[in-house]
Design a protein around this motif. Structure first.
Motif, PDB file in Angstrom:
ATOM      1  N   PRO A   1       0.811  -1.234   0.000  1.00 11.81           N
ATOM      2  CA  PRO A   1       0.000   0.000   0.000  1.00 11.81           C
ATOM      3  C   PRO A   1       0.832   1.266   0.000  1.00 11.81           C
ATOM      4  O   PRO A   1       0.277   2.358  -0.132  1.00 11.81           O
ATOM      5  N   ASN A   2       2.124   1.119   0.138  1.00 17.85           N
ATOM      6  CA  ASN A   2       2.956   2.317   0.149  1.00 17.85           C
ATOM      7  C   ASN A   2       3.282   2.807  -1.261  1.00 17.85           C
ATOM      8  O   ASN A   2       3.815   3.894  -1.430  1.00 17.85           O
ATOM      9  N   THR A   3       3.004   1.990  -2.288  1.00 16.93           N
ATOM     10  CA  THR A   3       3.267   2.382  -3.666  1.00 16.93           C
ATOM     11  C   THR A   3       1.952   2.708  -4.370  1.00 16.93           C
ATOM     12  O   THR A   3       0.868   2.259  -3.952  1.00 16.93           O
ATOM     13  N   LEU A   4       2.062   3.483  -5.482  1.00 11.74           N
ATOM     14  CA  LEU A   4       0.858   3.876  -6.217  1.00 11.74           C
ATOM     15  C   LEU A   4       0.201   2.669  -6.871  1.00 11.74           C
ATOM     16  O   LEU A   4      -1.029   2.532  -6.864  1.00 11.74           O
ATOM     17  N   GLY A   5       1.020   1.745  -7.445  1.00 14.18           N
ATOM     18  CA  GLY A   5       0.447   0.550  -8.047  1.00 14.18           C
ATOM     19  C   GLY A   5      -0.266  -0.321  -7.027  1.00 14.18           C
ATOM     20  O   GLY A   5      -1.345  -0.869  -7.302  1.00 14.18           O
ATOM     21  N   GLY A   6       0.351  -0.436  -5.859  1.00 16.72           N
ATOM     22  CA  GLY A   6      -0.296  -1.228  -4.824  1.00 16.72           C
ATOM     23  C   GLY A   6      -1.602  -0.607  -4.361  1.00 16.72           C
ATOM     24  O   GLY A   6      -2.600  -1.304  -4.126  1.00 16.72           O
ATOM     25  N   ARG A   7      -1.654   0.693  -4.231  1.00 16.73           N
ATOM     26  CA  ARG A   7      -2.886   1.350  -3.809  1.00 16.73           C
ATOM     27  C   ARG A   7      -3.971   1.191  -4.861  1.00 16.73           C
ATOM     28  O   ARG A   7      -5.143   0.992  -4.532  1.00 16.73           O
ATOM     29  N   LEU A   8      -3.577   1.273  -6.160  1.00 18.72           N
ATOM     30  CA  LEU A   8      -4.574   1.086  -7.213  1.00 18.72           C
ATOM     31  C   LEU A   8      -5.118  -0.341  -7.201  1.00 18.72           C
ATOM     32  O   LEU A   8      -6.326  -0.570  -7.402  1.00 18.72           O
ATOM     33  N   ALA A   9      -4.233  -1.311  -6.973  1.00 17.44           N
ATOM     34  CA  ALA A   9      -4.691  -2.696  -6.919  1.00 17.44           C
ATOM     35  C   ALA A   9      -5.642  -2.918  -5.751  1.00 17.44           C
ATOM     36  O   ALA A   9      -6.691  -3.567  -5.876  1.00 17.44           O
ATOM     37  N   LEU A  10      -5.296  -2.385  -4.581  1.00 18.14           N
ATOM     38  CA  LEU A  10      -6.176  -2.503  -3.426  1.00 18.14           C
ATOM     39  C   LEU A  10      -7.497  -1.784  -3.663  1.00 18.14           C
ATOM     40  O   LEU A  10      -8.571  -2.245  -3.254  1.00 18.14           O
ATOM     41  N   GLY A  11      -7.409  -0.603  -4.348  1.00 18.59           N
ATOM     42  CA  GLY A  11      -8.646   0.121  -4.639  1.00 18.59           C
ATOM     43  C   GLY A  11      -9.542  -0.644  -5.583  1.00 18.59           C
ATOM     44  O   GLY A  11     -10.778  -0.660  -5.416  1.00 18.59           O
ATOM     45  N   LEU A  12      -8.959  -1.290  -6.595  1.00 14.99           N
ATOM     46  CA  LEU A  12      -9.763  -2.085  -7.523  1.00 14.99           C
ATOM     47  C   LEU A  12     -10.391  -3.275  -6.794  1.00 14.99           C
ATOM     48  O   LEU A  12     -11.570  -3.635  -7.045  1.00 14.99           O
ATOM     49  N   LYS A  13      -9.653  -3.903  -5.906  1.00 17.97           N
ATOM     50  CA  LYS A  13     -10.194  -5.014  -5.129  1.00 17.97           C
ATOM     51  C   LYS A  13     -11.344  -4.550  -4.246  1.00 17.97           C
ATOM     52  O   LYS A  13     -12.388  -5.214  -4.139  1.00 17.97           O
ATOM     53  N   THR A  14     -11.161  -3.390  -3.628  1.00 19.47           N
ATOM     54  CA  THR A  14     -12.231  -2.860  -2.782  1.00 19.47           C
ATOM     55  C   THR A  14     -13.461  -2.508  -3.595  1.00 19.47           C
ATOM     56  O   THR A  14     -14.598  -2.733  -3.167  1.00 19.47           O
ATOM     57  N   PHE A  15     -13.250  -1.952  -4.799  1.00 22.79           N
ATOM     58  CA  PHE A  15     -14.376  -1.580  -5.669  1.00 22.79           C
ATOM     59  C   PHE A  15     -15.176  -2.800  -6.107  1.00 22.79           C
ATOM     60  O   PHE A  15     -16.396  -2.782  -6.206  1.00 22.79           O
ATOM     61  N   ARG A  16     -14.459  -3.947  -6.382  1.00 22.49           N
ATOM     62  CA  ARG A  16     -15.150  -5.160  -6.798  1.00 22.49           C
ATOM     63  C   ARG A  16     -15.986  -5.741  -5.671  1.00 22.49           C
ATOM     64  O   ARG A  16     -16.996  -6.408  -5.921  1.00 22.49           O
ATOM     65  N   GLU A  17     -15.559  -5.540  -4.453  1.00 19.73           N
ATOM     66  CA  GLU A  17     -16.287  -6.073  -3.319  1.00 19.73           C
ATOM     67  C   GLU A  17     -17.516  -5.252  -2.959  1.00 19.73           C
ATOM     68  O   GLU A  17     -18.325  -5.678  -2.137  1.00 19.73           O
TER      69      GLU A  17
END
Length: 581
Positions: A19-35
């Motif tokens: 979560p400290n990187t921009l790519g990681g935050r985008l991936a976590l955000g996409l996962k959260t959006f799908r849920e």
């Protein structure tokens, strides 16, 4: 024979995104959006898209130039030519759907008009004698040539009329009767003028008369009475200026204003150096002028002045009696005289009658006679009324402070005499003059034009307002929507609790804490942190010489508090917890 099937080893789990990187935050955000539920996903996407569209629209509106009409009115036939010329010149434009006007950026209007004028556009407002420069065909008749000349003359007159301030554009129509030897009674020429005024502007009587005389003077044999002026509303303007006795009303007012201004200038220029400047004197003059036209013939006789025009003198004188007359009445008296001798003088009788004399004189005298034909010019001054107010005089009182006091009566009388002689007051015709002193209120300094009236100010306000509005939309709509999708970055982990190793205040305690963290077991209740160890090298270096051990420890603690107060707070919390146990 036993056959053993080797199973594929399970794939290792995918590593968690950082979560400290921009790519990681985008991936976590996409996962959260799908849920998220579908309804919430649609609402979130709509909110985010609407906010971004609003921001883009606001920025485009704020940064786009302001458009203004290039020409007030233009014929549709020439609008296409103007648009082609604008495309050729690279000038952005747009067409108003309501009025059909061609609009260009406001800051480029003057430049664009000059460039189009070089291209000869628009043609409807620019037809004059250059029309005669066009080449004529071989079979052009005299009628066509005359019509072209008349059209060129009408265009030139329209240009001249459009140069007036209230006039936006004008059209002139000239009607001429053809000359013919077979026509006994010729119809004189006439002209009609149609003026399009700017906004709510109105033409004065003087301006209408100027247009009429301009047209009549440009066309041979055209009299002003046969020129008609109409505005764009269909009102006949020349009807108000014909057969009127007050045609010189505006000229009279202008003449009165010039006379009064001349008198005021004379008085102010004379008094300004005396009273301390033009801002300390006010002069007003009212002139009563006589604009009546007077013509008279005067015949005067002066009885005191005479002259002899002719003289006739007639004198008659008789001496004695007639020798042929006398004697006794009767026949004897009538006898002829006796004959005489030549050279012998006839004797005269002694009884002569007395002589008589008469004189007659006739004289003709001419009395002085004066015959004069007088025509008085209007505009003579019948009466002048002047009022002068001067500011208080500046003086210094006994305390040395500046004060303003009224002017003395002697000074006012001096000013009164100067003004009377400067403007030529005549008390015999009823002229009056008043001079007084009064305190003047200081006039505020004249500021320049307000900044909000500058053309660039509105553009600046538009840009700043658009940017602020876009920022508000970003903070209130876009950012909350993004926060729903993208997780917040993790906060830095807190320091390990007591028992797992607490930062030490000195270098030795730091080494002791590291040893305890590696697994070294110590006695229960053994203190991990101690403040009684030897002072650090930093404290020993910065401490002045001659200090004992306790003072060095105190200085070391103070230095650590200044360098890292968080560690000190953690140690204090650990001490308080140990004391409570």
């Amino acid at each position: 024979m036993d056959t053993t099937v080797a199973e594929n080893p399970p794939l290792p789990p995918a590593p968690e995104p950082d979560p400290n990187t921009l790519g990681g935050r985008l991936a976590l955000g996409l996962k959260t959006f799908r849920e998220m539920p579908v309804g919430r996903q649609i609402a979130l996407i709509g909110t985010l898209a609407g906010g971004l569209v609003a921001v883009v629209a606001i920025l485009v509106w704020a940064l786009s130039p302001t458009y203004a009409p290039l020409f007030g009115q233009i014929d549709p036939a020439e609008a296409s030519e103007v648009m082609k010329a604008l495309d050729k010149l690279g000038v952005p434009y747009r067409v108003d759907n309501g009025t059909g006007q061609i609009q260009v950026p406001q800051q480029r209007i003057a430049e664009t008009r000059l460039q189009l004028a070089g291209e000869g556009l628009p043609k409807s407002a620019d037809i004059g004698f250059e029309l005669l420069q066009q080449e004529s065909g071989f079979g052009t008749s005299r009628l066509i040539e005359g019509a072209r000349y008349q059209r060129a003359l009408e265009g030139e007159l329209a240009r001249s009329i459009a140069a007036l301030e209230p006039v936006d554009r004008a059209r002139v129509h000239i009607a001429k009767a053809e000359r013919s030897v077979f026509v006994r009674e010729r119809i004189p020429p006439s002209a009609s003028v149609v003026v399009h005024l700017k906004g709510r502007e109105e033409l004065t009587d003087a301006q209408i008369n100027a247009i009429v005389h301009l047209v009549s003077s440009s066309v041979p044999e055209l009299v002003p009475e046969r020129v008609t002026v109409v505005d764009q509303r269909g009102r006949l303007l020349t009807a108000n200026t014909k057969n009127r006795d007050d045609q010189l009303t505006l000229d009279q007012l202008e003449y009165i204003h010039r006379i009064e201004s001349r008198y005021i200038e004379r008085a102010e220029s004379l008094l300004a150096p005396i009273v301390g400047g033009r801002n300390r004197v006010r002069v007003q003059v009212t002139a009563d002028l006589d604009f009546s036209r007077v013509e008279r013939t005067q015949e005067a006789y002066d009885p005191e002045r005479t002259a002899v025009r002719s003289e006739q003198l007639n004198e008659e004188e008789r001496r004695g009696a007639d020798p042929l007359v006398g004697g006794i009445p009767g026949a004897l008296t009538n006898q002829p005289p006796a004959g005489g001798v030549i050279g012998q003088q006839q004797a005269q009788p002694n009884n002569q009658m007395p002589s008589s004399r008469s004189q007659q004189t006739t004289r003709n005298y001419e009395i002085s006679r004066t015959l004069a034909h007088i025509q008085e010019t209007p505009g003579s001054v019948r009466r002048l009324t002047a009022a002068v107010v001067v500011d208080y005089a500046d003086q210094v009182n006994e305390a040395g402070e500046p004060v303003r006091v009224p002017r003395s009566e002697a000074e006012l009388e001096t000013l009164r005499k100067l003004v009377r002689d400067a403007i030529g007051l005549n008390e015999a015709r009823g002229d009056s003059l008043q001079v007084s002193s009064a305190p003047f209120v200081p006039e505020p300094e004249e500021a320049g034009e307000p900044i909000w009236t500058q053309p660039w100010f509105l553009e600046l306000v538009k840009i700043i307002g658009g940017l602020l509005l876009a920022l508000i939309v970003m903070l209130t709509v876009v950012k909350p929507a993004l926060n729903q999708i993208l997780p917040k970055p993790p906060e830095p982990e807190e320091e390990e609790e007591a028992g797992e190793g607490v930062p030490a205040l000195t270098d030795e305690t730091a080494r002791a804490g590291e040893a305890a963290a590696e697994g070294e077991e110590g006695a229960e209740g053994e203190e991990i942190v101690s403040l009684t160890h030897e002072p650090s090298s930093i404290a020993a270096l910065i401490a002045p010489k001659g200090l004992d051990r306790q003072q060095l420890d105190i200085e070391a603690v103070r230095e650590l508090v200044r360098q890292d107060p968080k560690r000190v707070v953690q140690v204090m919390k650990q001490w308080l917890a140990e004391d409570g146990n």
